[in-house]
Motif scaffolding. Structure first.
Motif, PDB file in Angstrom:
ATOM      1  N   ASP A  27      -6.786   1.556  -1.284  1.00 32.79           N
ATOM      2  CA  ASP A  27      -5.471   1.549  -1.920  1.00 32.79           C
ATOM      3  C   ASP A  27      -5.242   0.204  -2.615  1.00 32.79           C
ATOM      4  OD1 ASP A  27      -2.734   1.508  -2.529  1.00 32.79           O
ATOM      5  OD2 ASP A  27      -2.220   2.726  -0.780  1.00 32.79           O
ATOM      6  N   PRO A  28      -5.170   0.174  -3.945  1.00 35.67           N
ATOM      7  CA  PRO A  28      -4.961  -1.102  -4.651  1.00 35.67           C
ATOM      8  C   PRO A  28      -3.701  -1.845  -4.236  1.00 35.67           C
ATOM      9  CG  PRO A  28      -5.575   0.643  -6.183  1.00 35.67           C
ATOM     10  CD  PRO A  28      -5.305   1.305  -4.866  1.00 35.67           C
ATOM     11  N   GLU A  29      -2.673  -1.096  -3.803  1.00 35.48           N
ATOM     12  CA  GLU A  29      -1.419  -1.749  -3.410  1.00 35.48           C
ATOM     13  C   GLU A  29      -1.532  -2.446  -2.062  1.00 35.48           C
ATOM     14  OE1 GLU A  29       2.172   0.437  -3.930  1.00 35.48           O
ATOM     15  OE2 GLU A  29       1.389   1.561  -5.649  1.00 35.48           O
ATOM     16  N   LEU A  30      -2.642  -2.235  -1.370  1.00 35.88           N
ATOM     17  CA  LEU A  30      -2.868  -2.883  -0.074  1.00 35.88           C
ATOM     18  C   LEU A  30      -3.966  -3.945  -0.176  1.00 35.88           C
ATOM     19  CD1 LEU A  30      -2.782   0.294   2.195  1.00 35.88           C
ATOM     20  CD2 LEU A  30      -0.904  -1.312   1.770  1.00 35.88           C
ATOM     21  N   LYS A  31      -4.302  -4.344  -1.379  1.00 32.46           N
ATOM     22  CA  LYS A  31      -5.362  -5.320  -1.582  1.00 32.46           C
ATOM     23  C   LYS A  31      -5.082  -6.597  -0.801  1.00 32.46           C
ATOM     24  CE  LYS A  31      -7.999  -7.705  -5.180  1.00 32.46           C
ATOM     25  NZ  LYS A  31      -8.144  -7.926  -6.654  1.00 32.46           N
ATOM     26  N   GLY A  32      -6.077  -7.059  -0.074  1.00 29.99           N
ATOM     27  CA  GLY A  32      -5.940  -8.275   0.717  1.00 29.99           C
ATOM     28  C   GLY A  32      -5.496  -8.036   2.139  1.00 29.99           C
ATOM     29  N   GLU A  33      -5.055  -6.797   2.439  1.00 34.54           N
ATOM     30  CA  GLU A  33      -4.638  -6.486   3.803  1.00 34.54           C
ATOM     31  C   GLU A  33      -5.858  -6.174   4.669  1.00 34.54           C
ATOM     32  OE1 GLU A  33      -1.459  -6.613   4.969  1.00 34.54           O
ATOM     33  OE2 GLU A  33      -0.948  -7.370   2.966  1.00 34.54           O
ATOM     34  N   ILE A  83       3.944   3.687   2.915  1.00 37.34           N
ATOM     35  CA  ILE A  83       2.696   2.946   2.759  1.00 37.34           C
ATOM     36  C   ILE A  83       2.998   1.667   1.993  1.00 37.34           C
ATOM     37  CG2 ILE A  83       0.329   2.992   1.908  1.00 37.34           C
ATOM     38  CD1 ILE A  83       0.417   6.026   2.060  1.00 37.34           C
ATOM     39  N   SER A  84       3.335   0.640   2.732  1.00 35.77           N
ATOM     40  CA  SER A  84       3.635  -0.677   2.163  1.00 35.77           C
ATOM     41  C   SER A  84       2.916  -1.722   3.000  1.00 35.77           C
ATOM     42  CB  SER A  84       5.141  -0.933   2.184  1.00 35.77           C
ATOM     43  OG  SER A  84       5.623  -1.014   3.515  1.00 35.77           O
ATOM     44  N   PRO A  85       2.648  -2.887   2.420  1.00 31.06           N
ATOM     45  CA  PRO A  85       1.912  -3.907   3.177  1.00 31.06           C
ATOM     46  C   PRO A  85       2.546  -4.263   4.509  1.00 31.06           C
ATOM     47  CG  PRO A  85       1.961  -4.487   0.862  1.00 31.06           C
ATOM     48  CD  PRO A  85       2.861  -3.296   1.016  1.00 31.06           C
ATOM     49  N   LEU A 103       2.206  -1.207   7.085  1.00 30.40           N
ATOM     50  CA  LEU A 103       0.839  -1.012   7.546  1.00 30.40           C
ATOM     51  C   LEU A 103       0.327  -2.200   8.344  1.00 30.40           C
ATOM     52  CD1 LEU A 103       0.962   1.527   5.843  1.00 30.40           C
ATOM     53  CD2 LEU A 103      -1.414   1.103   5.212  1.00 30.40           C
ATOM     54  N   ASN A 104       0.824  -3.381   8.047  1.00 30.35           N
ATOM     55  CA  ASN A 104       0.452  -4.526   8.868  1.00 30.35           C
ATOM     56  C   ASN A 104       0.960  -4.341  10.294  1.00 30.35           C
ATOM     57  OD1 ASN A 104      -0.627  -7.346   9.127  1.00 30.35           O
ATOM     58  ND2 ASN A 104       1.505  -7.724   9.678  1.00 30.35           N
ATOM     59  N   GLY A 105       2.189  -3.834  10.418  1.00 30.50           N
ATOM     60  CA  GLY A 105       2.731  -3.580  11.748  1.00 30.50           C
ATOM     61  C   GLY A 105       1.918  -2.549  12.511  1.00 30.50           C
ATOM     62  N   LEU A 106       1.530  -1.471  11.835  1.00 29.98           N
ATOM     63  CA  LEU A 106       0.709  -0.455  12.486  1.00 29.98           C
ATOM     64  C   LEU A 106      -0.671  -0.995  12.838  1.00 29.98           C
ATOM     65  CD1 LEU A 106       1.673   2.609  10.259  1.00 29.98           C
ATOM     66  CD2 LEU A 106       2.228   2.321  12.686  1.00 29.98           C
ATOM     67  N   SER A 107      -1.200  -1.821  11.952  1.00 22.75           N
ATOM     68  CA  SER A 107      -2.512  -2.422  12.216  1.00 22.75           C
ATOM     69  C   SER A 107      -2.460  -3.345  13.423  1.00 22.75           C
ATOM     70  CB  SER A 107      -2.991  -3.183  10.982  1.00 22.75           C
ATOM     71  OG  SER A 107      -4.205  -3.844  11.237  1.00 22.75           O
ATOM     72  N   ARG A 108      -1.399  -4.146  13.524  1.00 22.54           N
ATOM     73  CA  ARG A 108      -1.255  -5.075  14.640  1.00 22.54           C
ATOM     74  C   ARG A 108      -1.159  -4.329  15.968  1.00 22.54           C
ATOM     75  NH1 ARG A 108      -2.430 -10.083  14.833  1.00 22.54           N
ATOM     76  NH2 ARG A 108      -0.610 -10.645  16.098  1.00 22.54           N
ATOM     77  N   PHE A 138      13.206  -1.493   1.111  1.00 20.60           N
ATOM     78  CA  PHE A 138      13.706  -2.627   1.895  1.00 20.60           C
ATOM     79  C   PHE A 138      12.762  -3.811   1.799  1.00 20.60           C
ATOM     80  CE2 PHE A 138      16.317   0.427   4.588  1.00 20.60           C
ATOM     81  CZ  PHE A 138      17.536  -0.091   4.175  1.00 20.60           C
ATOM     82  N   GLU A 139      11.467  -3.547   1.885  1.00 21.49           N
ATOM     83  CA  GLU A 139      10.493  -4.633   1.837  1.00 21.49           C
ATOM     84  C   GLU A 139      10.588  -5.385   0.502  1.00 21.49           C
ATOM     85  OE1 GLU A 139       5.700  -4.769   2.342  1.00 21.49           O
ATOM     86  OE2 GLU A 139       6.825  -3.429   3.685  1.00 21.49           O
TER      87      GLU A 139
END
Length: 412
Positions: free
Chosen positions: A41-47, A196-198, A201-206, A116-117
């Motif tokens: 997903d290009p919008e998640l680049k760097g995650e 699907i926002s950085p 998804l960071n929260g779910l990843s953590r 919101f983000e």
């Protein structure tokens, strides 16, 4: 079979806007193919986790018009388009119906998370005057029911159910209760999520919930497999048009299936982990079967929650086996769509209705054999779809907070 099927609620229209496609036909073809939709997903680049399952080719301006699209967060855009599809599919016309007898109930969990983000980033970057005046109405979870009601001229009850990843199933069950109580004559019921926002998804990843198989996105979601390591986040919406079965028959409507039973329960166990033996889900499934007048050995197919997380798939397998034994053909369509979160229960209820309608059980994508740790004998469909006529099926859903929901569907 005990009881009578005639006291059910009919699914007369389906709208689907999911990673498997836009519309019923496109969705069903992709689900039967067993080919995953996950991609980088290009919008998640760097995650840390940069893969997801997006709705392909969705252009809100084309679907809704520039002004409407501009006012709505993506989770509401998907639902409004899904509702339009479902009403048309049911052969109904919102311009001529009595809106006071129509209801809408939609499951959602995270609301306008991306809105919101974005707006809070603007605020904390020191530009409060640039924060959109639409931030709150775009972000509030209830607004999706409000916007669908406005778009479809619905003046009966409207509600959003928020039971995490069981929200869509909770919405369908609630709609069934409204219809059987006489509160409404038609209900648009379903679920939607577009988070699907950085940040999300960071929260779910953590939490350790997401698959880290980022080098192989298409193979990352593999429910019930021995090497599953988490889910792939998806987005989407499913809206079902529901009517009392006798009303649908009286107007000569095409029925995909009947929703014959519903129940819900709470684990009261853990914030994010399911009960180890799936006790709450098993109880909900038994109660839904009892309401439907269906015996456990009559269930031929289950569209399972099947998230591809180590804990869910193990405990859900135990719950299904404890109620149904090994006779039902079990599928998780999340191998194709990823996990659409609050939309999942409605998306999968729609796929279950289509399985009954078309006489086919979809495969579980990416899964070639069961995890040996799954210590019960369940029949997970892998490899290819099974062509078989189905009379009774179930769809199960679980959510953070210990929410469980079970739907029982019967052939029309």
């Amino acid at each position: 079979m005990r009881g009578t099927r005639g006291r059910g609620v009919a699914v007369t229209g389906i709208g689907l806007v999911t990673p498997a496609g836009i519309g019923v036909e496109e969705n069903w073809r992709r689900i039967l193919s067993g080919v995953s939709t996950a991609a980088t997903d290009p919008e998640l680049k760097g995650e840390r986790v940069d893969i997801s399952c997006r709705v392909p080719g969705f252009d809100p301006t084309t679907e809704l018009g520039r002004r409407t699209a501009w006012k709505l967060d993506r989770f509401a855009q998907l639902a409004v388009v899904g509702a339009r599809q479902a009403v048309a599919d049911a052969g109904l016309d919102s311009g001529s119906w009595d809106g006071t007898r129509i209801g809408v109930v939609i499951g959602n969990s995270l609301g306008g998370a991306a809105t919101f983000e974005k707006q809070l980033r603007t605020y904390f970057d020191g530009a409060p005057e640039d924060v959109s005046a639409l931030m709150i109405p775009m972000g509030m979870v209830n607004m999706v029911a409000g916007y669908v009601a406005m778009d479809q001229r619905i003046q009966g009850p409207s509600l959003v159910t928020a039971t995490a990843c069981a929200s869509g199933a909770s919405a369908v069950g609630t709609a069934r209760q409204w219809l059987l109580s006489g509160l409404c004559d038609v209900v648009l019921a379903g679920g939607t999520e577009a988070a699907i926002s950085p940040g999300t998804l960071n929260g779910l990843s953590r939490m350790g919930a997401l698959s880290t198989r980022t080098e192989d996105p298409a193979g990352a979601s593999r429910p019930f497999a021995h090497d599953r390591d988490g889910f792939v986040a998806g987005e989407g919406a499913a809206i079902l048009v529901l009517e009392r079965t006798e009303d649908a028959v009286a107007r000569g409507a095409r029925r995909y299936a009947d929703i014959a039973g519903f129940s819900a329960s709470s684990d009261a166990h853990h914030a994010t982990a399911p009960h180890p033996q799936g006790a709450g889900l098993a109880r909900a499934l038994r109660e839904a079967l009892d309401e439907a007048g269906v015996l456990p050995d009559e269930v031929e197919h289950v569209n399972a929650h099947g998230t591809s997380t180590p804990m869910n798939d193990l405990t859900e397998s135990r719950a299904l086996y404890s109620v149904l034994g090994s006779g039902a053909a079990v599928t998780s369509t999340k191998g194709v769509t990823g996990h659409t979160l609050a939309a999942a229960g409605a998306v999968e209820a729609a796929y279950t209705a289509l399985a009954l309608h078309h006489g086919a059980v979809p495969p579980t994508a990416n899964t070639t054999g069961l995890d040996p740790a799954i210590d019960v004998d369940i029949d997970v469909v892998t490899g290819a779809a099974r062509q078989r006529r189905i009379q009774v099926a179930a769809s199960t859903s679980l959510g953070f907070g210990g929410h469980n929901a079970a739907l029982v569907l019967t052939a029309a």
